[in-house]
Design a protein around this motif. Structure first.
Motif, PDB file in Angstrom:
ATOM      1  N   HIS A 173       0.823  -1.213   0.000  1.00 30.05           N
ATOM      2  CA  HIS A 173       0.000   0.000   0.000  1.00 30.05           C
ATOM      3  C   HIS A 173       0.856   1.263   0.000  1.00 30.05           C
ATOM      4  CE1 HIS A 173      -3.072  -2.940   0.824  1.00 30.05           C
ATOM      5  NE2 HIS A 173      -2.384  -3.330   1.872  1.00 30.05           N
ATOM      6  N   ALA A 207       1.416   1.943  -3.512  1.00 29.96           N
ATOM      7  CA  ALA A 207       0.256   2.594  -4.122  1.00 29.96           C
ATOM      8  C   ALA A 207       0.206   4.075  -3.756  1.00 29.96           C
ATOM      9  CB  ALA A 207      -1.028   1.899  -3.686  1.00 29.96           C
ATOM     10  N   ALA A 240       0.313   7.185  -6.364  1.00 30.42           N
ATOM     11  CA  ALA A 240      -0.692   8.256  -6.379  1.00 30.42           C
ATOM     12  C   ALA A 240      -0.040   9.625  -6.185  1.00 30.42           C
ATOM     13  CB  ALA A 240      -1.734   8.011  -5.291  1.00 30.42           C
ATOM     14  N   PHE A 296      -0.610   3.488   2.865  1.00 34.61           N
ATOM     15  CA  PHE A 296      -0.901   4.405   1.765  1.00 34.61           C
ATOM     16  C   PHE A 296      -0.617   5.843   2.181  1.00 34.61           C
ATOM     17  CE2 PHE A 296      -3.459   7.120  -0.906  1.00 34.61           C
ATOM     18  CZ  PHE A 296      -3.394   6.524  -2.160  1.00 34.61           C
ATOM     19  N   TYR A 340      -8.784   4.516  -3.558  1.00 40.51           N
ATOM     20  CA  TYR A 340      -7.861   3.415  -3.312  1.00 40.51           C
ATOM     21  C   TYR A 340      -8.550   2.399  -2.420  1.00 40.51           C
ATOM     22  CZ  TYR A 340      -3.971   0.503  -2.007  1.00 40.51           C
ATOM     23  OH  TYR A 340      -3.166  -0.596  -1.823  1.00 40.51           O
ATOM     24  N   LEU A 365      -7.851   2.707  -8.006  1.00 35.58           N
ATOM     25  CA  LEU A 365      -6.496   2.223  -7.770  1.00 35.58           C
ATOM     26  C   LEU A 365      -6.551   1.200  -6.648  1.00 35.58           C
ATOM     27  CD1 LEU A 365      -3.378   2.499  -8.201  1.00 35.58           C
ATOM     28  CD2 LEU A 365      -3.430   4.341  -6.508  1.00 35.58           C
ATOM     29  N   THR A 366      -5.812   0.126  -6.800  1.00 30.74           N
ATOM     30  CA  THR A 366      -5.823  -0.905  -5.759  1.00 30.74           C
ATOM     31  C   THR A 366      -4.454  -1.563  -5.675  1.00 30.74           C
ATOM     32  OG1 THR A 366      -7.048  -2.809  -4.886  1.00 30.74           O
ATOM     33  CG2 THR A 366      -6.712  -2.746  -7.272  1.00 30.74           C
ATOM     34  N   ASN A 415      -2.720  -1.308 -10.251  1.00 30.16           N
ATOM     35  CA  ASN A 415      -2.525  -1.855  -8.920  1.00 30.16           C
ATOM     36  C   ASN A 415      -1.042  -2.063  -8.667  1.00 30.16           C
ATOM     37  OD1 ASN A 415      -1.973  -5.057  -9.352  1.00 30.16           O
ATOM     38  ND2 ASN A 415      -3.390  -4.305 -10.931  1.00 30.16           N
TER      39      ASN A 415
END
Length: 389
Positions: free
Chosen positions: A147, A150, A154, A179, A216, A243-244, A266
């Motif tokens: 994460h 991710a 982002a 994240f 997310y 988004l994942t 992802n």
């Protein structure tokens, strides 16, 4: 409560390969094999069994018995099963757990008994930092790390406003924490549905109202499949990017999700297009054996066995010596399907993470096409707090 699957005896015949005086290696494989959250567990089991098969039933050169059990996605049942595997079946290594809440219930049984727990998936922060244990190893990742990649992606894309969606359990909280560690924009809202929830009407209504730049979501298994389908059906503007991570967009979900996953970006540490010799051998062997492409869960199960194989060999074939086995595991001298691999001071991996996009291969099948490197040689945020040698 102690239900054992029909796979429990599938490789016990390997014990018959033993020669006089040869030690038997017993590996307990506890994973989720029933209910809506079972798909990752099936892939985990299959990856593990493939690795043992490719080693001719001898992990570390020792006759090997896999004892496979269904944790039923139930922490109470998992603890009881772990006690049976450790105290009655005398496994030297326990592995296979998918979900962090299950691991937190079961792993202490192995560790308090002096055994090794090798995580082939769940990586709760509790075992990565101050509460680390010399018998706990991970061949996957610490929960936050995927994460974090991710969040970094982002941030690099300059998204301004994000809504986070994750289950209300330890790995869900680790996901949003990870994240936010790398994303510096505005987190408009954090939504925490119940673990195992399959109807997301309330959450999708909030997404429609808030109109973030990106949503997310970390929703493993059937949760991610249903969320993606319901999100697409809701007709939310394409201006909001989905988004994942690999947990919600990989081979274990594609059959059920279909085209709803197509085009979703992802993050992950491995894909079926990873260009290493061990990965190519693994993917080909898995597809030949099971008739489908493997998910990253299967790759981690496969790596877990290969890591044990190398460690037992380094320990002179004596898996009953926990000190020697732990030392050999810490050195992690095996060829991972993902390529370069090492362990940090907390015995969690230091590795690369990539952004992938769900695409179609030359046969028209959904797969994750690796796009670019996001984090290189990435270690988790908790290792410095682990002081146990």
């Amino acid at each position: 409560m102690k239900r054992i699957t029909r796979w429990a005896l599938s490789l016990m015949a390997c014990a018959s390969l033993a020669t006089a005086g040869a030690a038997e290696l017993r590996i307990g494989v506890m994973t989720t094999l029933s209910g809506a959250q079972a798909v990752p567990g099936v892939d985990m089991r299959d990856g593990i069994e493939l690795a043992v098969k490719q080693l001719s039933g001898k992990v570390g050169g020792q006759p090997t018995r896999l004892i496979v059990a269904d944790d039923q996605f139930n922490p109470g049942a998992a603890k009881q099963i772990a006690e049976r595997l450790v105290k009655k079946d005398k496994v030297q290594v326990l592995t296979g757990i998918i979900y962090s809440n299950i691991l937190l219930a079961a792993a202490p049984v192995a560790l308090e008994n002096g055994n090794v727990y090798l995580s082939s998936n769940a990586g709760p922060s509790q075992y990565a930092g101050a509460q680390c244990d010399s018998g706990f190893f991970s061949v996957s990742w610490q929960n936050d790390a995927v994460h974090e990649a991710a969040g970094k992606y982002a941030q690099d894309r300059d998204y301004k406003r994000v809504i986070l969606v994750a289950p209300n359990y330890p790995a869900g909280r680790d996901a949003t924490t990870g994240f936010k560690r790398f994303f510096k924009g505005e987190v408009v809202e954090e939504l925490y549905p119940k673990l195992g929830q399959l109807d997301f009407a309330v959450e999708i209504a909030r997404l429609r109202e808030q109109k973030p730049d990106v949503v997310y979501f970390f929703l493993p298994g059937g949760m991610g499949i249903n969320f993606t389908k319901q999100y697409r059906a809701a007709g939310i503007s394409d201006k909001t990017r989905l988004l994942t991570s690999q947990f919600s967009a990989d081979q274990d979900t594609f059959a059920a999700s279909g085209d709803a996953m197509l085009g979703i970006y992802n993050t992950g540490h491995w894909s079926t297009d990873t260009d290493t010799a061990p990965s190519r051998e693994f993917v080909a062997g898995f597809e030949k054996t099971y008739g489908r492409l493997p998910s990253f869960y299967a790759s981690q199960g496969y790596d877990a066995i290969m890591m044990i194989d190398a460690a037992v060999r380094a320990a002179g074939g004596n898996a009953d010596d926990p000190v020697a086995l732990r030392k050999a595991l810490a050195e992690s001298r095996f060829k991972s399907v993902r390529g370069k691999f090492s362990l940090g001071p907390n015995r969690f991996p230091v590795q690369d993470f990539f952004v992938r996009v769900v695409s179609r291969d030359s046969k028209g099948r959904l797969y994750n096409k690796t796009e670019s490197l996001v984090l290189s040689n990435h270690a988790d945020a908790y290792g410095a707090a682990c002081t146990q040698k």
